[in-house]
Design a protein around this motif. Structure first.
Motif, PDB file in Angstrom:
ATOM      1  N   UNK A   1      37.847  60.626 -31.884  1.00  0.00           N
ATOM      2  CA  UNK A   1      36.857  59.739 -31.285  1.00  0.00           C
ATOM      3  C   UNK A   1      35.573  59.620 -32.093  1.00  0.00           C
ATOM      4  N   UNK A   2      35.494  60.286 -33.226  1.00  0.00           N
ATOM      5  CA  UNK A   2      34.245  60.314 -33.987  1.00  0.00           C
ATOM      6  C   UNK A   2      34.043  59.063 -34.831  1.00  0.00           C
ATOM      7  N   UNK A   3      35.121  58.376 -35.220  1.00  0.00           N
ATOM      8  CA  UNK A   3      34.985  57.195 -36.047  1.00  0.00           C
ATOM      9  C   UNK A   3      36.325  56.512 -36.220  1.00  0.00           C
ATOM     10  N   UNK A   4      36.317  55.320 -36.805  1.00  0.00           N
ATOM     11  CA  UNK A   4      37.538  54.549 -36.984  1.00  0.00           C
ATOM     12  C   UNK A   4      38.164  54.832 -38.343  1.00  0.00           C
ATOM     13  N   UNK A   5      39.473  55.058 -38.339  1.00  0.00           N
ATOM     14  CA  UNK A   5      40.201  55.239 -39.588  1.00  0.00           C
ATOM     15  C   UNK A   5      40.545  53.887 -40.196  1.00  0.00           C
ATOM     16  N   UNK A   6      41.023  52.960 -39.376  1.00  0.00           N
ATOM     17  CA  UNK A   6      41.203  51.563 -39.802  1.00  0.00           C
ATOM     18  C   UNK A   6      40.526  50.675 -38.762  1.00  0.00           C
ATOM     19  N   UNK A   7      39.973  49.552 -39.240  1.00  0.00           N
ATOM     20  CA  UNK A   7      39.179  48.696 -38.364  1.00  0.00           C
ATOM     21  C   UNK A   7      39.564  47.241 -38.549  1.00  0.00           C
TER      22      UNK A   7
END
Length: 324
Positions: A98-104
């Protein structure tokens, strides 16, 4: 000198012996008593280390046992019986935590029989795209569509039945070469296995082995070279007759001559199949129908090799650097 430690004590006793103050028997008894005193302490320390290792192993075992079955959420899912190979990523985003997006916001389409190469630095999201397509992970938002139907509507096992993987490290289990190739399709006949090996350029080296296709391999195929393992993996994929092919660094760590055999076999394998290619070598991806350049999980460039080189952007810089 008597207070300088065990080694000092021994030399001190030896000097006393030389001076005639004590006998050799006293030295032997002293050394033996020292060993008898320290041995239980060493054994206790070793047992404590073993216990800590066992506790750590048990924690991992119980973590695995507590995991839910992969198919726990598939009661109402359909079976995917066939795939033509039209695949579309529609605004797909995913994060391992939940800390950041791996792919967006990934959006691209691949038509049946086309090949798409995923290019980018380590951590750009190339392998994540493959993991989402093969449903090793479920995407957080967006949709992946196969033949105009949502991928999430089908069971994971039925999706993977139509895919074949040729990875950088090919897994071969202990058994005969024939059995390792047959793993691609368990009901395949011996004749089909030989034909798949020929198509994969593996037949010639298999025939040179002492027992041919019945040669028994050690764990992970330790008796074969890396290139030979890759050829067997390609033969296994040939036998599976997949609709979707995934190549993940399939020509890494291979000598030049073997790479030529692998490239030739891969061209046969890719013919008429939708293919996803992850590679760091230019000659592996320059003939792809579409090249997608990823950076920090987003698409920054998309097109053919010639188009991207003409754009003189990030991909052109990678080409100049040899894509290594």
């Amino acid at each position: 000198s008597w207070n300088s430690g065990g080694g000092g004590n021994f030399w001190c006793l030896l000097s006393y012996y030389v001076k005639g103050w004590i006998t050799i028997g006293v030295i032997v008894i002293f050394v033996e008593f020292s060993r008898q005193f320290t041995r239980p302490l060493n054994d206790l320390a070793n047992q404590f280390n073993t216990m800590l290792s066992a506790i750590a192993g048990a924690e991992r075992v119980f973590e695995i046992l507590d995991l839910a079955e992969e198919a726990h959420d598939e009661k109402n899912k359909q079976e995917l019986h066939s795939i033509k190979g039209d695949i579309s990523f529609q605004h797909v985003s995913f994060s391992y935590n939940s800390k950041g997006s791996t792919v967006t916001n990934l959006s691209f389409s691949v038509k049946q029989g086309e090949s798409v190469a995923l290019v980018g630095a380590t951590g750009a999201g190339k392998t994540t795209v493959i993991n989402l397509l093969s449903r090793f992970y479920d995407y957080d938002s967006g949709e992946i569509v196969i033949d105009r139907k949502k991928l999430s509507e089908y069971t994971r096992e039925s999706v993977r039945k139509h895919m074949a993987f040729v990875l950088q490290e090919s897994f071969l289990f202990q058994g005969s070469i024939r059995e390792n190739i047959r793993y691609g399709r368990l009901d395949a006949s011996d004749e089909e296995i030989v034909e798949a090996a020929k198509q994969a350029n593996a037949h010639s080296f298999i025939e040179l082995l002492p027992d041919g296709y019945d040669t028994i391999l050690g764990n992970s195929g330790s008796s074969l070279s890396q290139g030979q393992k890759q050829l067997l993996a390609i033969a296994r994929a040939m036998l599976a007759k997949p609709s979707v092919l995934i190549l993940d660094e399939a020509t890494s760590n291979i000598d030049t001559i073997t790479e030529l055999h692998i490239q030739e076999a891969l061209k046969r394998l890719m013919r008429g199949r939708t293919s996803f290619i992850i590679a760091h070598r230019l000659n592996t991806i320059r003939e792809a129908d579409q090249i997608i350049v990823l950076q920090d999980g987003s698409i920054i460039e998309k097109g053919t090799h010639r188009e991207l080189v003409a754009n003189k952007g990030y991909y052109a810089d990678l080409v100049k650097a040899g894509l290594e």
